[in-house]
Design an enzyme around this catalytic site. Structure first.
Site, PDB file in Angstrom:
ATOM      1  N   SER A   1      -1.980   9.628  -7.120  1.00 33.82           N
ATOM      2  CA  SER A   1      -1.313   9.097  -5.976  1.00 33.82           C
ATOM      3  C   SER A   1      -1.664   9.336  -4.490  1.00 33.82           C
ATOM      4  O   SER A   1      -2.755   9.129  -4.204  1.00 33.82           O
ATOM      5  CB  SER A   1       0.322   9.385  -6.201  1.00 33.82           C
ATOM      6  OG  SER A   1       1.248   8.366  -5.375  1.00 33.82           O
TER       7      SER A   1
ATOM      8  N   ASP B   1       1.186   2.433  -5.093  1.00 36.84           N
ATOM      9  CA  ASP B   1       2.522   2.059  -5.498  1.00 36.84           C
ATOM     10  C   ASP B   1       3.524   2.304  -4.395  1.00 36.84           C
ATOM     11  O   ASP B   1       4.780   1.957  -4.780  1.00 36.84           O
ATOM     12  CB  ASP B   1       2.996   2.922  -6.853  1.00 36.84           C
ATOM     13  CG  ASP B   1       2.978   4.209  -6.540  1.00 36.84           C
ATOM     14  OD1 ASP B   1       2.827   4.758  -5.344  1.00 36.84           O
ATOM     15  OD2 ASP B   1       3.467   5.257  -7.408  1.00 36.84           O
TER      16      ASP B   1
ATOM     17  N   ASP C   1      -0.861   3.877  -0.620  1.00 35.58           N
ATOM     18  CA  ASP C   1      -1.309   5.247  -0.866  1.00 35.58           C
ATOM     19  C   ASP C   1      -2.335   5.172  -2.030  1.00 35.58           C
ATOM     20  O   ASP C   1      -2.967   3.796  -2.209  1.00 35.58           O
ATOM     21  CB  ASP C   1      -0.093   5.956  -1.212  1.00 35.58           C
ATOM     22  CG  ASP C   1       0.598   5.635  -2.388  1.00 35.58           C
ATOM     23  OD1 ASP C   1       0.379   4.329  -2.821  1.00 35.58           O
ATOM     24  OD2 ASP C   1       1.186   6.330  -3.294  1.00 35.58           O
TER      25      ASP C   1
ATOM     26  N   ASP D   1      -2.652   5.252  -5.183  1.00 34.80           N
ATOM     27  CA  ASP D   1      -2.628   4.204  -6.241  1.00 34.80           C
ATOM     28  C   ASP D   1      -1.795   3.313  -5.918  1.00 34.80           C
ATOM     29  O   ASP D   1      -1.600   2.423  -6.879  1.00 34.80           O
ATOM     30  CB  ASP D   1      -2.183   5.082  -7.405  1.00 34.80           C
ATOM     31  CG  ASP D   1      -0.687   5.432  -7.224  1.00 34.80           C
ATOM     32  OD1 ASP D   1      -0.068   5.632  -6.106  1.00 34.80           O
ATOM     33  OD2 ASP D   1       0.107   5.676  -8.294  1.00 34.80           O
TER      34      ASP D   1
END
Length: 452
Positions: A108, A249, A245, A247
């Site tokens: 992440s 999400d 960010d 990843d």
């Protein structure tokens, strides 16, 4: 210590998170998620278990993906390798392909040396704690070891990104023509798909932070470092900046003057819009206890109920699923629109935010004015016995006193850390000076009363 944290397994790649651990975790996942009525029914119909596997661009994702795929295939699970895509894309594709589960290799918003493994069950939903505990227990048990025809296949999921883009575009209530957007992709998983999708939706797109080399993910860019985005938006005369960010999400935004629009403000904009259009289930928004008091005030003024959960998007999701609610999220930019996603989706959120600008013909600053952000001060009080915070009468009396003094003009929250010996003191007030003064006062009392 359990290996699962608040969002999957995460740690230093080749430190805590080794290829051996990834392989064993994948094998244990096949044992646990390959059971149950649905899995057994599929086997009875002659269907093979299938998993979608994806990663973000960090360099360690190569060997970890290989280890996960090997662990699954050796357990009889067919693997569809989707390559580099956002975490919410992986969640969508698990449901879209009717796969038995999915595995995302990503840390992440963490720096490049870290990595993580997130597991999604059938339908693209995050695992509850009890299932994670079963997988962890299975890591020391007997693994599945089929032979011959029973071993799994590993194939490239060649149209994974296209399926996700079509899904995102199909969710939009209107196109984005006339809006100039700067996208900061954090040198992460959104670097390819986010610019493509915003352009296909009609926006005028400028891209920064979209040159991943495996080592630069989240490095001074993305939703945790908004200065570059703010500068670019102002310098280029853009209408809005969108930051993901690593990843993708999360979604945070920046207005034309470079001011940050956080997750609370984004939720406020979307909630009011969805209520007006009849898409906000029970006129209810789900947020965490850390959301700003201004969100509660704004929602109350618009006849919207705010339900509060513990910190963490998984708890927001649990409450949304239990009540069938349509919108929820966190101040950090995890926003969940359950009509279109089973998890926080930064691309989906950003697209719908810009779509609302286009629909109303308003700037993002005008839309964000629906909510007044109350000054918030957060102090981490370290080196204390966090487990006594709820029981110490002096501390609780001090909290009650501050809450009484603030009345309807502020809020106070003490929360113990889940992983460290610290207590978080959060105070919101009508002005920054009052918030700081009250927070300092409570922090001093916590430090004195709960000292180790």
């Amino acid at each position: 210590m359990p290996i699962f944290g608040t969002d999957g397994v995460r740690g230093l790649a080749n430190g805590i998170l080794t290829a051996d651990l990834a392989l064993t975790l994948a094998q244990a996942t096949a044992v646990v998620l390959g059971q149950g009525r649905t899995a057994e029914a599929r086997k009875a119909e002659g269907k093979r278990l299938t998993a979608v596997v994806a990663r973000d661009p960090r360099v360690s994702g190569h060997f970890l993906t290989a280890a996960v795929a090997a662990g699954l295939a050796s357990s009889g699970v067919d693997v569809l390798e989707a390559g580099v895509i956002p975490t919410p894309a992986l969640a969508f594709l698990v449901a879209d392909r009717d796969a038995d589960f999915g595995v995302m290799i990503s840390a992440s918003h963490n720096a490049a040396p870290d990595n993580g493994i997130k597991i999604f069950a059938r339908g693209g939903v995050k695992l509850p704690d009890v299932v994670e505990q079963r997988i962890e227990a299975a890591m020391s048990g007997e693994m599945l070891r089929p032979t011959g025809e029973g071993v799994g296949r590993i194939d490239r999921f060649s149209d994974a990104e296209d399926r996700y883009v079509v899904h995102l575009l199909g969710s939009l209530p209107n196109r984005l023509e006339g809006i100039k957007v700067v996208l900061d992709c954090a040198h992460g998983a959104a670097s390819g798909v986010s610019p493509e999708t915003f352009r296909d939706a009609g926006a005028d797109v400028i891209v920064i932070g979209a040159e991943p080399d495996g080592l630069n993910i989240n490095d001074g860019v993305g939703s945790t470092h908004l200065d570059n985005l703010a500068e670019a938006v102002v310098r280029l005369g853009a209408d809005i900046g969108i930051a993901h960010d690593g990843d993708a999400d999360r979604c945070l935004a920046v207005d034309a003057a470079g001011n940050v629009i956080d997750g609370d403000q984004i939720m406020a904009i979307l909630a009011v819009s969805m209520k007006e259009r009849g898409h906000l289930t029970d006129d209810t928004l789900v947020a965490t206890v850390m959301s700003n008091l201004g969100l509660h005030v704004a929602m109350r003024e618009h006849g919207i109920t705010v339900r509060q959960t513990a910190v963490g998007d998984r708890y927001v999701l649990e409450d949304m699923n239990a009540g069938g609610f349509a919108l929820g999220g966190e101040q950090s930019g995890h926003v969940i629109m359950s009509e279109f996603a089973t998890t926080g989706d930064g691309l989906l959120t950003g697209l719908h935010l810009v779509a609302e600008m286009a629909r109303q013909g308003k700037t993002i600053a005008e839309l964000a004015a629906v909510m007044t952000v109350y000054p918030q001060v957060l102090i981490n009080v370290r080196g204390v016995d966090k487990d006594r915070v709820d029981d110490d009468e002096v501390v609780q009396a001090a909290v009650r006193a501050v809450a009484t003094e603030l009345g309807d003009t502020g809020r106070v929250l003490l929360r113990k850390s889940g992983t460290e010996p610290l207590v978080r003191v959060m105070v919101e007030a009508a002005d920054a000076e009052s918030a700081q003064a009250y927070a300092d006062r409570l922090a001093d009392i916590v430090r004195e009363r709960l000292a180790l």
